[in-house]
Design an enzyme around this catalytic site. Structure first.
Site: not given
Ligand SMILES: CCCCCCCCCCCC(=O)SCCNC(=O)CCNC(=O)[C@H](O)C(C)(C)COP(=O)(O)OP(=O)(O)OC[C@H]1O[C@@H](n2cnc3c(N)ncnc32)[C@H](O)[C@@H]1OP(=O)(O)O
Length: 233
Positions: A157, A181, A202-203
């Site tokens: 992630d 695997k 945004r994807k």
């Molecule tokens: C080097 C280090 C640096 C530092 C950098 C650090 C990197 C660390 C990375 C770790 C990151 C994390 O752990 S993040 C923490 C874990 N994740 C979370 O907690 C996220 C929880 N979920 C959310 O907050 C939300 O559901 C979002 C933000 C993912 C999406 O919500 P939204 O903003 O309202 O957007 P939404 O309209 O629903 O979706 C936008 C588009 O994406 C699609 N979409 C959304 N979710 C999905 C899905 N699961 N599967 C398929 N498609 C999806 C929708 O169909 C839509 O497509 P279309 O209709 O436009 O075609």
């Protein structure tokens, strides 16, 4: 989470970085730039992505190999901190997004070197790739002697998410598919590879995998469906 954070501090310098949109500052305008910097607190400013005594000879060998590749500028080592600030530029003004007091970045939350996630990341901007050298410590144990699947997911992630962040902007993980695997031995060195596939609105679609340092063993794959969503405009 930062999406709901509303505390901002003005007047700090900011170096150019990826574009982003933040809910927290939506009402104030559009965010132009964002960058990551360490907190100015002595206990958390140490760059953890540098060799320490816990690193095995294999880890050091891989590190030196990648450092060699940074010499011509194609690869860049990313510093890493126990806590970092995100600086954003918004309408010409600079802000810092505050985090909870005493919070820690999850991947760097174990103080003692070598027990948890020991890793360093290298970015290749032109190839849209991020590679992470990872040495899982004994606090990450799942099956006896091997890394817990959750720790494998966390490093995937972070690597895929880090790559998406640097290539596309501020993201949240929407979906992460993993095929496990082969178990990862604790203390071994693996290479976590990530690549930006494509951006659709945004994807942000990413792929990645984890291989042993000698390339012989495929430990895990993150499939092409792995999706990171850019923060809402
Ligand atoms: C080097 C280090 C640096 C530092 C950098 C650090 C990197 C660390 C990375 C770790 C990151 C994390 O752990 S993040 C923490 C874990 N994740 C979370 O907690 C996220 C929880 N979920 C959310 O907050 C939300 O559901 C979002 C933000 C993912 C999406 O919500 P939204 O903003 O309202 O957007 P939404 O309209 O629903 O979706 C936008 C588009 O994406 C699609 N979409 C959304 N979710 C999905 C899905 N699961 N599967 C398929 N498609 C999806 C929708 O169909 C839509 O497509 P279309 O209709 O436009 O075609």
């Amino acid at each position: 989470m930062l999406r709901s954070c509303t505390q901002l501090v003005k007047g700090l310098t900011c170096r150019p970085s990826a574009r982003c949109r933040l809910d927290a500052v939506r009402s104030r305008g559009v965010v132009d730039r964002i960058s990551l910097v360490p907190f100015s607190n002595a206990s958390v400013t140490t760059d953890c992505a540098l060799p320490n005594d816990s690193w095995s000879p294999d880890m050091l060998e891989q590190f030196n190999k990648f450092m060699e590749m940074t010499r011509d500028g194609t690869w860049k080592r990313l510093p890493s901190y126990r806590k970092f600030m995100e600086k954003v530029t918004l309408g010409g003004k600079e802000y810092v997004l505050k985090r909870a007091p005493n919070s820690r970045f999850f991947m760097r939350s174990i103080d003692k070197e070598g027990l948890g996630f020991e890793y360093v990341m290298f970015l290749n901007q032109a190839q849209k790739r991020l590679v992470c050298l990872f040495q899982p410590g004994i606090y990450l144990e799942g099956p006896p002697g091997f890394a817990h699947g959750g720790s494998t997911a966390a490093i995937l992630d972070s690597t895929l998410g880090g790559c998406a962040f640097y290539m596309a902007g501020r993201i949240m993980t929407g979906n992460l598919n993993i095929n496990y695997k082969s178990p990862i031995p604790l203390g071994s060195v693996v290479l976590v590879e990530s690549k930006l596939d494509r951006v659709e609105g945004r994807k942000v679609f990413m792929t990645g995998h984890i291989r042993s340092a000698d390339g012989q063993t495929l430990h895990a794959e993150a499939t092409g469906k792995s999706l990171f969503v850019l923060s809402q405009p």
